[in-house]
Design an enzyme around this catalytic site. Structure first.
Site, PDB file in Angstrom:
ATOM      1  N   LEU A 197       0.953  -1.285  -0.084  1.00 41.83           N
ATOM      2  CA  LEU A 197       0.018   0.041  -0.321  1.00 41.83           C
ATOM      3  C   LEU A 197       0.789   1.191   0.144  1.00 41.83           C
ATOM      4  O   LEU A 197       1.928   1.276   0.418  1.00 41.83           O
ATOM      5  CB  LEU A 197      -0.936   0.053   1.282  1.00 41.83           C
ATOM      6  CG  LEU A 197      -1.975  -1.031   1.463  1.00 41.83           C
ATOM      7  CD1 LEU A 197      -2.564  -0.861   2.814  1.00 41.83           C
ATOM      8  CD2 LEU A 197      -2.708  -0.948   0.273  1.00 41.83           C
ATOM      9  N   ASP A 198       0.185   2.269  -0.449  1.00 39.49           N
ATOM     10  CA  ASP A 198       1.008   3.715  -0.205  1.00 39.49           C
ATOM     11  C   ASP A 198       1.372   4.111   1.164  1.00 39.49           C
ATOM     12  O   ASP A 198       0.286   3.479   1.831  1.00 39.49           O
ATOM     13  CB  ASP A 198       0.388   4.810  -1.061  1.00 39.49           C
ATOM     14  CG  ASP A 198       0.033   4.411  -2.567  1.00 39.49           C
ATOM     15  OD1 ASP A 198       0.940   3.876  -3.219  1.00 39.49           O
ATOM     16  OD2 ASP A 198      -0.885   5.047  -3.117  1.00 39.49           O
ATOM     17  N   LYS A 199       2.397   4.906   1.246  1.00 33.77           N
ATOM     18  CA  LYS A 199       2.566   5.123   2.696  1.00 33.77           C
ATOM     19  C   LYS A 199       1.321   5.686   3.269  1.00 33.77           C
ATOM     20  O   LYS A 199       1.109   5.329   4.477  1.00 33.77           O
ATOM     21  CB  LYS A 199       3.824   5.798   2.600  1.00 33.77           C
ATOM     22  CG  LYS A 199       4.191   6.484   4.065  1.00 33.77           C
ATOM     23  CD  LYS A 199       5.553   7.554   4.101  1.00 33.77           C
ATOM     24  CE  LYS A 199       5.712   7.984   5.428  1.00 33.77           C
ATOM     25  NZ  LYS A 199       6.729   8.988   5.486  1.00 33.77           N
TER      26      LYS A 199
END
Length: 237
Positions: free
Chosen positions: A53-55
């Protein structure tokens, strides 16, 4: 941060985590920042990345515990054998309460780390549905049938309704309670207003798949910051 508090389910094949926003899924190239994978290695020793997942995106992430489950899970996630559902808050209200977006996605030719819709890109398919509408925002559900980088963010930008607080594909502005609540006043102790949300308003909500003849139906609760924002939006609807 205790890794045990983030675990949704684990067995001999995998561990599923409810990742907090602001935490990297895997170590960055520089390696200076803590990541979810680093924390899992401290607990389990060897651990295998399946997807990420994106940060700034919160929610469900699955890691494999051994090489065979890693191979099988990677094949499931790369194909279309995993049902992936997200929830998120977008700016404005889509014309259609539900629909599909099929814009192919590729990396921006000049801006590293940014994706764009382009016919030369990889096929990308997102279904969306408005769950609740507010004056300036919509709370939505997304099902992605492909796993392109920033897929939901790019597709919602193309639809004209970017995810809130998205610095890459939206205006990046934090959400203030004064923009939701009429006649809002700062308390005596506050010099300036603190945002009610200042990170990407996107959450990996549900994953469904089958592994070793076992059906997995995983769900990660929407985090506290998004729940608080939704509560305010409902109160001031």
């Amino acid at each position: 941060m205790r890794i045990d508090d983030l675990i949704i389910i684990e067995d001999e094949h995998l561990v599923a985590i409810n990742k907090p926003a602001g935490l990297l899924t895997i170590p960055a190239r520089e390696g200076s920042e803590i990541s979810l994978k680093t924390l899992l290695r401290q607990k389990y020793g060897n651990i295998f990345t399946v997807h990420r997942l994106d940060k700034e995106t919160s929610g469900l992430v699955v890691f494999a515990k051994h090489e065979e489950s890693h191979k099988l899970l990677s094949q499931l996630f790369e194909g279309r054998d995993v049902e992936k559902f997200y929830q998120g808050l977008v700016i404005g209200k889509p014309v259609n309460a539900e629909g599909s977006i099929d814009g192919a996605i590729m990396e921006h030719p000049a801006k590293r780390g940014m994706m764009v819709i382009n016919r030369r890109g990889k096929p990308s398919h997102t279904d969306y549905k408005v769950l609740e509408s507010f004056r300036a925002f919509s709370w939505m559900e997304f099902q992605i049938h492909t796993g392109r980088t920033h897929q939901i963010r790019v597709h919602m930008k193309d639809l004209g309704h970017p995810i809130v607080c998205d610095e890459l594909y939206g205006d990046g502005k934090p959400i203030l309670i004064s923009s939701i609540k009429r006649n809002y006043k700062l308390s005596k102790d506050e010099l300036e207003e603190r945002p009610i949300l200042n990170r990407l308003g996107l959450h990996s909500w549900k994953l469904r798949f089958k592994l070793y003849d076992k059906e997995y139906a995983l769900e990660a609760e929407v985090p506290k910051d998004l729940r608080a924002l939704l509560q305010q939006l409902r109160k001031n609807k």
